[in-house]
Design a protein around this motif. Structure first.
Motif, mmCIF file in Angstrom:
data_model
loop_
_atom_site.group_PDB
_atom_site.id
_atom_site.type_symbol
_atom_site.label_atom_id
_atom_site.label_comp_id
_atom_site.label_asym_id
_atom_site.label_seq_id
_atom_site.Cartn_x
_atom_site.Cartn_y
_atom_site.Cartn_z
ATOM 1 N N HIS A 77 -18.055 30.885 77.760
ATOM 2 C CA HIS A 77 -17.931 29.474 77.078
ATOM 3 C C HIS A 77 -16.899 29.640 76.053
ATOM 4 O O HIS A 77 -16.594 28.836 75.348
ATOM 5 C CB HIS A 77 -19.308 29.148 76.528
ATOM 6 C CG HIS A 77 -20.341 28.661 77.622
ATOM 7 N ND1 HIS A 77 -20.119 27.493 77.922
ATOM 8 C CD2 HIS A 77 -21.076 29.433 78.287
ATOM 9 C CE1 HIS A 77 -21.146 27.473 78.964
ATOM 10 N NE2 HIS A 77 -21.786 28.471 79.107
ATOM 11 N N GLU A 94 -22.208 18.640 81.125
ATOM 12 C CA GLU A 94 -23.275 18.093 80.027
ATOM 13 C C GLU A 94 -22.939 17.695 78.752
ATOM 14 O O GLU A 94 -23.370 16.736 78.424
ATOM 15 C CB GLU A 94 -24.304 19.154 80.170
ATOM 16 C CG GLU A 94 -25.759 18.270 79.346
ATOM 17 C CD GLU A 94 -26.849 19.095 80.000
ATOM 18 O OE1 GLU A 94 -28.096 18.685 79.453
ATOM 19 O OE2 GLU A 94 -27.118 19.936 80.767
ATOM 20 N N PRO A 95 -22.170 18.599 78.128
ATOM 21 C CA PRO A 95 -21.710 18.291 76.828
ATOM 22 C C PRO A 95 -20.747 16.670 76.780
ATOM 23 O O PRO A 95 -20.901 15.768 75.934
ATOM 24 C CB PRO A 95 -21.017 19.243 76.131
ATOM 25 C CG PRO A 95 -20.871 20.303 77.144
ATOM 26 C CD PRO A 95 -21.701 20.012 78.328
ATOM 27 N N THR A 125 -23.288 14.146 77.450
ATOM 28 C CA THR A 125 -23.883 13.560 76.232
ATOM 29 C C THR A 125 -22.984 12.883 75.033
ATOM 30 O O THR A 125 -23.486 11.981 74.595
ATOM 31 C CB THR A 125 -24.485 14.784 75.342
ATOM 32 O OG1 THR A 125 -25.230 15.709 76.194
ATOM 33 C CG2 THR A 125 -25.247 14.718 74.089
ATOM 34 N N TYR A 126 -21.830 13.324 75.155
ATOM 35 C CA TYR A 126 -20.918 12.558 74.186
ATOM 36 C C TYR A 126 -20.545 11.021 74.897
ATOM 37 O O TYR A 126 -20.656 10.227 73.981
ATOM 38 C CB TYR A 126 -19.740 13.204 74.210
ATOM 39 C CG TYR A 126 -18.324 13.084 73.391
ATOM 40 C CD1 TYR A 126 -18.647 12.554 72.040
ATOM 41 C CD2 TYR A 126 -17.254 12.885 73.860
ATOM 42 C CE1 TYR A 126 -17.708 12.270 71.148
ATOM 43 C CE2 TYR A 126 -16.158 12.345 73.063
ATOM 44 C CZ TYR A 126 -16.544 11.912 71.754
ATOM 45 O OH TYR A 126 -15.230 11.491 70.911
ATOM 46 N N LYS A 172 -10.913 21.941 77.292
ATOM 47 C CA LYS A 172 -12.064 21.372 76.807
ATOM 48 C C LYS A 172 -11.648 20.063 75.903
ATOM 49 O O LYS A 172 -11.966 19.061 76.019
ATOM 50 C CB LYS A 172 -13.034 22.458 75.795
ATOM 51 C CG LYS A 172 -14.176 21.383 75.610
ATOM 52 C CD LYS A 172 -15.071 22.304 74.331
ATOM 53 C CE LYS A 172 -15.531 23.515 74.718
ATOM 54 N NZ LYS A 172 -16.464 24.102 73.713
ATOM 55 N N GLN A 231 -16.399 21.399 69.999
ATOM 56 C CA GLN A 231 -17.284 22.127 70.286
ATOM 57 C C GLN A 231 -18.612 21.385 70.679
ATOM 58 O O GLN A 231 -19.133 20.350 70.151
ATOM 59 C CB GLN A 231 -17.902 22.917 68.906
ATOM 60 C CG GLN A 231 -16.826 23.915 68.139
ATOM 61 C CD GLN A 231 -16.400 24.918 69.108
ATOM 62 O OE1 GLN A 231 -17.282 25.598 69.848
ATOM 63 N NE2 GLN A 231 -15.158 25.182 69.416
ATOM 64 N N GLU A 232 -19.097 21.865 71.818
ATOM 65 C CA GLU A 232 -20.418 20.927 72.335
ATOM 66 C C GLU A 232 -21.429 21.231 71.497
ATOM 67 O O GLU A 232 -22.477 20.024 71.295
ATOM 68 C CB GLU A 232 -20.754 21.538 73.830
ATOM 69 C CG GLU A 232 -21.284 22.838 74.182
ATOM 70 C CD GLU A 232 -19.891 23.488 74.548
ATOM 71 O OE1 GLU A 232 -19.998 24.106 75.666
ATOM 72 O OE2 GLU A 232 -18.923 23.857 74.034
ATOM 73 N N GLU A 233 -21.570 22.256 70.420
ATOM 74 C CA GLU A 233 -22.271 22.197 69.570
ATOM 75 C C GLU A 233 -22.650 20.972 68.588
ATOM 76 O O GLU A 233 -23.714 20.233 68.123
ATOM 77 C CB GLU A 233 -22.565 23.431 68.737
ATOM 78 C CG GLU A 233 -22.796 24.525 69.335
ATOM 79 C CD GLU A 233 -21.375 25.165 69.928
ATOM 80 O OE1 GLU A 233 -20.195 25.028 69.685
ATOM 81 O OE2 GLU A 233 -21.855 25.768 71.243
ATOM 82 N N VAL A 239 -21.453 18.015 69.554
ATOM 83 C CA VAL A 239 -21.563 16.796 70.222
ATOM 84 C C VAL A 239 -23.404 16.769 70.268
ATOM 85 O O VAL A 239 -23.714 15.919 70.155
ATOM 86 C CB VAL A 239 -21.175 16.856 71.870
ATOM 87 C CG1 VAL A 239 -21.502 15.651 72.558
ATOM 88 C CG2 VAL A 239 -19.778 16.767 71.579
ATOM 89 N N LEU A 240 -23.977 17.867 70.685
ATOM 90 C CA LEU A 240 -25.480 18.127 70.820
ATOM 91 C C LEU A 240 -26.217 17.705 69.702
ATOM 92 O O LEU A 240 -26.917 16.850 69.658
ATOM 93 C CB LEU A 240 -25.842 19.387 71.386
ATOM 94 C CG LEU A 240 -25.110 19.694 72.936
ATOM 95 C CD1 LEU A 240 -25.322 21.091 73.206
ATOM 96 C CD2 LEU A 240 -25.788 18.772 73.890
ATOM 97 N N SER A 243 -25.977 14.206 68.924
ATOM 98 C CA SER A 243 -26.832 13.298 69.829
ATOM 99 C C SER A 243 -28.236 13.553 69.384
ATOM 100 O O SER A 243 -29.063 12.391 69.308
ATOM 101 C CB SER A 243 -27.076 14.296 71.204
ATOM 102 O OG SER A 243 -27.468 13.609 72.057
#
Length: 186
Positions: free
Chosen positions: A5, A34-35, A38-39, A74, A113-115, A117-118, A121
């Protein structure tokens, strides 16, 4: 083997995608789909449309893979999905309040960072959970299930005006809660 990642690992995959390596494409897809979804869903508040838009980005990426020179794949893909969501909001003639909400949800210009985004969410979910029950119900039917105000009024046996008021209240509350989020991420 680099951690899959990390940006470095993703860049290696992106270089292999440039050489038409389908396996590398699938690996990137499974990491980032997935991220990105979610975004997109948090921006346009419509799950099935979010899926379609993310799908379009990946199809476009594969079709133009040989010509895409990017330092950070990304970042590139997230910019692409944000741009696509904004165009979609504009094209569906969303009202100003909805665009404002999308603006407050569009956290930083370089979301990487997907963190983040999550986390965003989760904050949207928490904000929604704090709305009165009826208000939540109306808002979800309208924004997530894409049901017209007239249908919602019939389904819940309330007036059309009441549906509009509930949606307007939910949007105001979300905007207020998320503007705090926005300042935290800047």
């Amino acid at each position: 083997m680099k951690h899959p990642h990390t940006n470095e690992a993703q860049q290696e995959l992106a270089l292999r995608v440039q050489d038409s390596d389908r396996e590398a494409f699938n690996s990137l897809f499974s990491m980032l789909w997935e991220p990105m979804y979610t975004y997109a869903a948090s921006l346009i508040m419509n799950n099935s449309l979010a899926k379609d838009l993310v799908q379009d980005i990946w199809i476009d990426y594969w079709q133009r893979r040989e010509h895409i020179e990017v330092e950070n794949i990304k970042s590139y893909l997230f910019k692409a999905i944000r741009y696509k969501c904004y165009n979609s909001l504009r094209d569906t003639k969303f009202n100003k309040t909805q665009i404002d909400v999308a603006d407050s949800i569009c956290v930083v210009s370089e979301i990487e960072q997907e963190e983040d985004v999550l986390e965003l969410s989760k904050r949207i979910d928490r904000s929604m959970a704090n709305l009165p029950q009826r208000c939540q119900e109306v808002f979800r039917l309208s924004r997530i299930h894409n049901i017209s105000n007239k249908e919602i009024a019939n389904q819940l046996n309330i007036s059309h005006r009441s549906v509009e008021n509930q949606i307007s209240f939910a949007l105001r509350r979300l905007r207020k809660d998320l503007s705090i989020v926005k300042s935290m991420f800047l």
